[in-house]
Design a protein around this motif. Structure first.
Motif, PDB file in Angstrom:
ATOM      1  N   THR A 147    -134.783  25.470 -97.234  1.00  0.00           N
ATOM      2  CA  THR A 147    -136.018  26.797 -96.741  1.00  0.00           C
ATOM      3  C   THR A 147    -135.825  27.403 -97.972  1.00  0.00           C
ATOM      4  O   THR A 147    -134.266  27.628 -98.601  1.00  0.00           O
ATOM      5  N   THR A 161    -136.339  11.185 -96.205  1.00  0.00           N
ATOM      6  CA  THR A 161    -136.346  12.659 -95.604  1.00  0.00           C
ATOM      7  C   THR A 161    -137.297  13.591 -94.415  1.00  0.00           C
ATOM      8  O   THR A 161    -137.653  12.743 -94.534  1.00  0.00           O
ATOM      9  N   THR A 162    -136.444  14.122 -94.121  1.00  0.00           N
ATOM     10  CA  THR A 162    -136.923  15.034 -92.978  1.00  0.00           C
ATOM     11  C   THR A 162    -137.018  16.368 -93.398  1.00  0.00           C
ATOM     12  O   THR A 162    -136.606  16.627 -94.462  1.00  0.00           O
ATOM     13  N   ARG A 163    -137.712  17.032 -92.246  1.00  0.00           N
ATOM     14  CA  ARG A 163    -138.173  18.801 -92.861  1.00  0.00           C
ATOM     15  C   ARG A 163    -136.514  19.776 -92.394  1.00  0.00           C
ATOM     16  O   ARG A 163    -136.187  20.398 -93.831  1.00  0.00           O
ATOM     17  N   GLU A 164    -135.698  19.343 -91.775  1.00  0.00           N
ATOM     18  CA  GLU A 164    -134.607  19.533 -91.500  1.00  0.00           C
ATOM     19  C   GLU A 164    -133.444  19.157 -93.030  1.00  0.00           C
ATOM     20  O   GLU A 164    -132.812  20.038 -93.006  1.00  0.00           O
ATOM     21  N   ASP A 165    -133.403  18.471 -93.322  1.00  0.00           N
ATOM     22  CA  ASP A 165    -132.548  17.676 -94.397  1.00  0.00           C
ATOM     23  C   ASP A 165    -133.227  18.474 -96.094  1.00  0.00           C
ATOM     24  O   ASP A 165    -131.816  19.327 -97.186  1.00  0.00           O
ATOM     25  N   THR A 199    -140.870  19.962-102.428  1.00  0.00           N
ATOM     26  CA  THR A 199    -140.821  19.613-100.706  1.00  0.00           C
ATOM     27  C   THR A 199    -141.380  17.814-101.275  1.00  0.00           C
ATOM     28  O   THR A 199    -140.393  17.046-100.838  1.00  0.00           O
ATOM     29  N   THR A 247    -132.231  30.029 -97.116  1.00  0.00           N
ATOM     30  CA  THR A 247    -131.501  28.971 -96.559  1.00  0.00           C
ATOM     31  C   THR A 247    -130.930  28.656 -98.458  1.00  0.00           C
ATOM     32  O   THR A 247    -130.058  29.386 -99.220  1.00  0.00           O
ATOM     33  N   ARG A 288    -126.977  16.737 -97.224  1.00  0.00           N
ATOM     34  CA  ARG A 288    -127.837  18.203 -96.817  1.00  0.00           C
ATOM     35  C   ARG A 288    -127.871  18.640 -98.368  1.00  0.00           C
ATOM     36  O   ARG A 288    -127.481  20.239 -98.693  1.00  0.00           O
TER      37      ARG A 288
END
Length: 69
Positions: free
Chosen positions: A50, A43-47, A33, A53, A6
């Motif tokens: 934003t 890959t997940t959305r949390e990875d 994305t 961030t 990440r």
């Protein structure tokens, strides 16, 4: 980079935004994305970083740079 992390994605997107003179909004656009997910399908959305961030990462790196000068 040789492996997924990440932090690696955050640093890569931050560099792309800053060095490529891109808008921070880029980090949240579906097309961008989707490109990141295509490169690593697990890959997940949390990875994914934003816009907030990425902005915080830019600010922190700038503060670190100013302190080191």
């Amino acid at each position: 980079p040789t492996s997924f992390s990440r932090t690696g994605i955050l640093d890569g997107v931050t560099q792309h935004v800053v060095l490529g003179d891109q808008a921070l909004l880029l980090a949240s656009t579906p097309t961008f994305t989707n490109c990141l997910v295509l490169m690593r399908p697990k890959t997940t959305r949390e990875d994914l970083p934003t816009r907030s961030t990425v902005r915080t990462n830019i600010k922190n790196k700038f503060i670190d740079y100013v302190r080191s000068v």
